[in-house]
Motif scaffolding. Structure first.
Motif, PDB file in Angstrom:
ATOM      1  N   ILE A  92       0.726  -1.047  -0.027  1.00 55.64           N
ATOM      2  CA  ILE A  92       0.173   0.479   0.011  1.00 55.64           C
ATOM      3  C   ILE A  92       0.753   1.466  -0.035  1.00 55.64           C
ATOM      4  N   MET A  93       1.846   1.216   0.848  1.00 58.76           N
ATOM      5  CA  MET A  93       2.523   2.316   0.525  1.00 58.76           C
ATOM      6  C   MET A  93       3.607   2.833  -0.533  1.00 58.76           C
ATOM      7  N   ALA A  94       3.793   1.445  -1.731  1.00 55.81           N
ATOM      8  CA  ALA A  94       4.222   1.791  -2.726  1.00 55.81           C
ATOM      9  C   ALA A  94       2.922   2.305  -3.196  1.00 55.81           C
ATOM     10  N   LEU A  95       1.675   1.983  -3.663  1.00 54.15           N
ATOM     11  CA  LEU A  95       0.667   2.678  -3.772  1.00 54.15           C
ATOM     12  C   LEU A  95       0.800   4.551  -3.940  1.00 54.15           C
ATOM     13  N   ASP A  96       0.775   4.450  -3.225  1.00 53.21           N
ATOM     14  CA  ASP A  96       1.278   6.423  -2.656  1.00 53.21           C
ATOM     15  C   ASP A  96       1.828   7.306  -3.706  1.00 53.21           C
ATOM     16  N   THR A  97       1.249   7.699  -4.271  1.00 49.32           N
ATOM     17  CA  THR A  97       1.708   8.299  -5.312  1.00 49.32           C
ATOM     18  C   THR A  97       2.906   9.642  -5.245  1.00 49.32           C
ATOM     19  N   SER A  98       2.603  10.045  -3.825  1.00 49.25           N
ATOM     20  CA  SER A  98       3.699  11.582  -3.512  1.00 49.25           C
ATOM     21  C   SER A  98       4.572  11.236  -3.352  1.00 49.25           C
ATOM     22  N   LEU A  99       4.696   9.661  -2.792  1.00 46.64           N
ATOM     23  CA  LEU A  99       5.899   8.918  -2.519  1.00 46.64           C
ATOM     24  C   LEU A  99       7.184   8.719  -3.436  1.00 46.64           C
ATOM     25  N   THR A 100       6.204   7.598  -4.280  1.00 48.93           N
ATOM     26  CA  THR A 100       6.687   7.316  -5.887  1.00 48.93           C
ATOM     27  C   THR A 100       6.968   8.801  -6.830  1.00 48.93           C
ATOM     28  N   ASP A 108      13.400  11.451  -5.624  1.00 45.41           N
ATOM     29  CA  ASP A 108      14.602  11.607  -4.394  1.00 45.41           C
ATOM     30  C   ASP A 108      14.462   9.924  -4.424  1.00 45.41           C
ATOM     31  N   PRO A 109      15.688   8.598  -4.925  1.00 45.84           N
ATOM     32  CA  PRO A 109      15.894   7.510  -5.158  1.00 45.84           C
ATOM     33  C   PRO A 109      16.652   7.347  -2.909  1.00 45.84           C
ATOM     34  N   SER A 110      16.715   8.163  -2.014  1.00 47.27           N
ATOM     35  CA  SER A 110      16.617   7.909  -1.135  1.00 47.27           C
ATOM     36  C   SER A 110      15.535   6.553  -0.288  1.00 47.27           C
ATOM     37  N   LYS A 111      16.533   6.122   0.442  1.00 45.64           N
ATOM     38  CA  LYS A 111      15.232   5.142   1.633  1.00 45.64           C
ATOM     39  C   LYS A 111      14.337   5.900   2.406  1.00 45.64           C
ATOM     40  N   LYS A 112      12.780   5.500   2.164  1.00 47.87           N
ATOM     41  CA  LYS A 112      11.467   6.292   3.253  1.00 47.87           C
ATOM     42  C   LYS A 112      11.792   5.034   4.135  1.00 47.87           C
ATOM     43  N   ASN A 113      11.243   5.369   5.134  1.00 46.47           N
ATOM     44  CA  ASN A 113      11.181   5.284   6.896  1.00 46.47           C
ATOM     45  C   ASN A 113       9.854   4.531   6.698  1.00 46.47           C
ATOM     46  N   ALA A 126       8.389  -2.154  -5.228  1.00 43.84           N
ATOM     47  CA  ALA A 126       7.807  -2.212  -6.353  1.00 43.84           C
ATOM     48  C   ALA A 126       8.912  -1.624  -6.599  1.00 43.84           C
ATOM     49  N   ALA A 127       9.549  -0.137  -6.393  1.00 48.18           N
ATOM     50  CA  ALA A 127      10.649   0.461  -7.153  1.00 48.18           C
ATOM     51  C   ALA A 127      11.068   1.382  -6.515  1.00 48.18           C
ATOM     52  N   LEU A 128      10.337   1.308  -5.058  1.00 44.84           N
ATOM     53  CA  LEU A 128      10.285   1.915  -3.735  1.00 44.84           C
ATOM     54  C   LEU A 128      11.895   1.743  -2.487  1.00 44.84           C
ATOM     55  N   TYR A 129      12.527   2.098  -2.207  1.00 44.23           N
ATOM     56  CA  TYR A 129      13.360   1.662  -1.349  1.00 44.23           C
ATOM     57  C   TYR A 129      12.634   2.073   0.015  1.00 44.23           C
ATOM     58  N   PHE A 130      13.289   1.426   0.652  1.00 50.54           N
ATOM     59  CA  PHE A 130      12.373   1.194   2.626  1.00 50.54           C
ATOM     60  C   PHE A 130      13.214   0.900   3.391  1.00 50.54           C
ATOM     61  N   SER A 131      13.178   1.463   4.956  1.00 46.39           N
ATOM     62  CA  SER A 131      14.049   0.545   5.444  1.00 46.39           C
ATOM     63  C   SER A 131      12.399   0.937   6.714  1.00 46.39           C
ATOM     64  N   ALA A 132      11.689  -0.618   7.182  1.00 41.72           N
ATOM     65  CA  ALA A 132      10.965  -0.493   8.313  1.00 41.72           C
ATOM     66  C   ALA A 132      12.049  -0.734   9.798  1.00 41.72           C
ATOM     67  N   ILE A 133      11.495   0.894  10.610  1.00 46.42           N
ATOM     68  CA  ILE A 133      11.623   0.813  12.019  1.00 46.42           C
ATOM     69  C   ILE A 133      10.538   0.631  13.142  1.00 46.42           C
ATOM     70  N   ASP A 170      11.578  12.043   9.200  1.00 50.72           N
ATOM     71  CA  ASP A 170      12.292  11.395   7.892  1.00 50.72           C
ATOM     72  C   ASP A 170      10.960  10.037   8.067  1.00 50.72           C
ATOM     73  N   ILE A 171       9.926  10.154   8.214  1.00 52.83           N
ATOM     74  CA  ILE A 171       8.793   8.997   8.049  1.00 52.83           C
ATOM     75  C   ILE A 171       7.913   9.603   7.005  1.00 52.83           C
ATOM     76  N   ALA A 172       8.219   8.163   6.275  1.00 51.55           N
ATOM     77  CA  ALA A 172       7.275   8.392   5.185  1.00 51.55           C
ATOM     78  C   ALA A 172       5.787   7.593   5.215  1.00 51.55           C
ATOM     79  N   PHE A 173       5.303   6.460   5.903  1.00 50.78           N
ATOM     80  CA  PHE A 173       4.572   5.697   6.256  1.00 50.78           C
ATOM     81  C   PHE A 173       4.385   5.213   7.643  1.00 50.78           C
ATOM     82  N   VAL A 174       3.468   4.750   8.156  1.00 53.88           N
ATOM     83  CA  VAL A 174       3.355   4.607   9.717  1.00 53.88           C
ATOM     84  C   VAL A 174       1.977   3.480   9.701  1.00 53.88           C
TER      85      VAL A 174
END
Length: 177
Positions: A33-41, A45-50, A79-86, A98-102
């Motif tokens: 679902i996070m990968a469907l967030d068009t504001s992120l994709t 900026d290709p850096s990792k999202k938290n 998908a094409a989104l780099y992330f790290s779950a914390i 620095d949080i992209a999704f909760v």
């Protein structure tokens, strides 16, 4: 008497197995679902999202376990989104930029849920939770696993937070008022 004790023990084990099954299913679905967030994709900026697994009070080990599961399943990319779950405490969440999704673990205090929802809307960071009942506190979405998997989205929060997702989510989600 022994039969009643065994029945109680068996139903308790099933309840915990059910929670574990639901949590593992959420760990597989919510990053998609996070990968469907068009504001992120759409950001260049290709850096990792938290991806924050948010907990309240004494739930840190549960949040850590969920974050570890997500990282194991996706190995840092969906998908094409780099992330790290914390794992992130609710209080820490309000200070971070620095949080992209909760994703909120279950059994959070309702007052904390309301604060998370307000923070989510203010910062345009989608917040999903374990429990569909949390939508009444302003959380954006949740996933119910019934006979099939159902994604619920809070229509009022979606509009308030100006969240934008790929059309796919709008076609498969059930909207609640």
């Amino acid at each position: 008497m022994m039969r009643a004790v065994l029945l109680l023990l068996f139903s308790t084990i099933l309840a915990f197995a059910g929670d574990s099954f639901i949590t593992k299913a959420h760990a597989r679905i919510v990053p998609k679902i996070m990968a469907l967030d068009t504001s992120l994709t759409s950001k260049s900026d290709p850096s990792k999202k938290n991806f924050a697994v948010v907990y309240d009070s004494n739930q840190k080990s549960e949040a850590q376990s969920i974050a570890d599961e997500i990282n194991k399943i996706y190995n840092g990319k969906v998908a094409a989104l780099y992330f790290s779950a914390i794992p992130v405490s609710a209080n820490e969440l309000f200070e971070r930029k620095d949080i992209a999704f909760v994703y909120v673990v279950h059994n959070c205090n309702p007052k904390i849920l309301e604060k998370i929802a307000a923070w989510s809307i203010e910062n345009t960071v989608p917040a999903f939770s374990y429990d569909v009942a949390d939508l009444e506190y302003g959380i954006l979405g949740s996933i119910a696993i019934e006979r099939s998997t159902i994604i619920y989205v809070n229509k009022k929060t979606l509009k308030k937070g100006k969240f934008h997702f790929d059309e796919t989510l709008y076609h498969i989600a059930r909207f609640i008022e």
